[in-house]
Design an enzyme around this catalytic site. Structure first.
Site, short mmCIF file in Angstrom:
data_model
loop_
_atom_site.label_atom_id
_atom_site.label_comp_id
_atom_site.label_asym_id
_atom_site.label_seq_id
_atom_site.Cartn_x
_atom_site.Cartn_y
_atom_site.Cartn_z
N ARG A 232 0.84 -1.19 0.00
CA ARG A 232 0.00 0.00 0.00
C ARG A 232 0.88 1.24 0.00
O ARG A 232 1.85 1.33 0.74
CB ARG A 232 -0.93 0.03 1.23
CG ARG A 232 -2.23 -0.75 1.06
CD ARG A 232 -3.15 -0.05 0.08
NE ARG A 232 -4.37 -0.79 -0.19
CZ ARG A 232 -4.53 -1.63 -1.18
NH1 ARG A 232 -3.54 -1.89 -2.01
NH2 ARG A 232 -5.69 -2.23 -1.39
N GLU A 261 -2.42 8.18 -6.23
CA GLU A 261 -2.41 7.53 -7.54
C GLU A 261 -3.57 8.05 -8.38
O GLU A 261 -4.62 8.39 -7.84
CB GLU A 261 -2.53 6.01 -7.37
CG GLU A 261 -1.35 5.40 -6.63
CD GLU A 261 -1.48 3.89 -6.46
OE1 GLU A 261 -2.52 3.31 -6.88
OE2 GLU A 261 -0.55 3.27 -5.91
N HIS A 279 0.90 0.09 -9.97
CA HIS A 279 -0.05 -0.67 -9.16
C HIS A 279 -0.58 -1.89 -9.94
O HIS A 279 -1.79 -2.11 -10.03
CB HIS A 279 -1.21 0.21 -8.70
CG HIS A 279 -1.84 -0.26 -7.43
ND1 HIS A 279 -2.32 0.60 -6.47
CD2 HIS A 279 -2.06 -1.50 -6.94
CE1 HIS A 279 -2.83 -0.09 -5.47
NE2 HIS A 279 -2.68 -1.38 -5.73
#
Length: 316
Positions: A232, A261, A279
């Site tokens: 994370r 993000e 990601h």
């Protein structure tokens, strides 16, 4: 019955989850994760379930969803879901902790190799017409520090055994039987950081893990060590990491998750000893299909069969 999905990857690479909903008489409505709030609220007004990627599930959204019975996180981390708010509204909240664990563990080792052998740089220079002789380091036989020995952390350990790595782990709730079976040594975080050649994070983001790796932690790591975060954004202090890499406090880092993000520009991107990805650690066809199918099975269990879903994270 109606399901709203704001996940950008749900059903995008396999029709199986969508067909499963259709077979059970459930309508699917897709909304972009960045859609206006008014559009989201409009569709949720008569929705029975929602599948989310990064959309914030909060009190306001729940108030605009009077028929909602279940929220499914299309993935593992559920820090974007207000669990207390879902409990108050008697809405199930679920995630899929096992769906992408193999994909993420594989990806971790891809980053290990990329850092240790400078593969991205070698690729770029070779394609630019050079023929570089880049010296790297081996992964085999090194010390691995796993921060968080949950489902994904355990899969990383299983792969590390094939490389005869010495494995250390920091885990607040240790699985002693697994550790004994796989030659894992539990240790406190500072000792893990001091000893490890490769450090990988696999913990949820919360008040205890926010900025878990900052300047103090980077300063005690080996100068030859590599840091990987596919867990994370927010667990690694990005400013401290930039300073640490710039000053050669550690040899390199690879980050798949960022505090904010999407990221289009970041000081870390300027560093040659830093690898950034978008990601995607859990993005394989197999993993996305597994996550999607688990989500829709939970929806059918609740809406059609009147059963309790699996992988509940809010315990009604």
């Amino acid at each position: 019955m109606k399901v709203v999905s704001t996940s950008p990857s749900f059903g995008m690479y396999s029709n199986e989850p969508i067909e499963y909903l259709n077979d059970h008489g459930i309508e699917l409505v897709r909304i972009s994760d960045g859609a206006p709030t008014s559009e989201l609220f409009s569709e949720l007004a008569d929705a029975d379930a929602v599948i989310v990627g990064y959309t914030e599930i909060n009190q306001s959204l729940l108030e605009h969803s009077p028929n909602l019975k279940i929220v499914c996180k299309h993935g593992v981390g559920y820090d974007n879901i207000d669990l207390e708010a879902t409990r108050r509204k008697s809405v199930w909240a679920t995630n899929v902790p096992d769906g992408n664990k193999m994909a993420v563990a594989d990806y971790v080792f891809g980053l290990f190799f990329s850092l240790a052998r400078n593969i991205p740089q070698a690729n770029t220079l070779t394609k630019d017409g050079e023929w570089p002789r880049i010296i790297g380091t081996e992964v085999y036989g090194k010390t691995l520090g796993v921060i968080g020995l949950g489902r994904i952390g355990k899969e990383v350990v299983r792969r590390a055994k094939g490389f005869d790595m010495n494995i250390l782990a920091f885990e607040p709730y240790p699985d002693v039987a697994f550790a004994e079976e796989n030659d894992v040594t539990f240790t406190e975080l500072p000792e893990l950081l001091i000893q490890s050649d490769f450090v990988t994070l696999h913990m949820p983001l919360n008040e205890q893990t926010k900025n878990l790796i900052g300047a103090e932690q980077l300063n005690i790591m080996k100068k030859t060590a590599y840091l990987i975060n596919v867990s994370r954004g927010g667990m690694v202090d990005e400013d401290a990491l930039y300073a640490g890499l710039s000053e050669k406090k550690i040899a390199g880092a690879a980050i798949d998750v960022f505090l904010k993000e999407p990221v289009t520009n970041h000081p870390l991107f300027t560093l040659p000893n830093f690898i950034a990805t978008s990601h995607i650690a859990g993005y394989t066809y197999e993993a996305i299909n597994n996550v999607g199918m688990t989500s829709v099975r939970n929806i059918v269990n609740v809406l059609v069969k009147g059963e309790r879903p699996t992988q509940v994270v809010n315990q009604l």
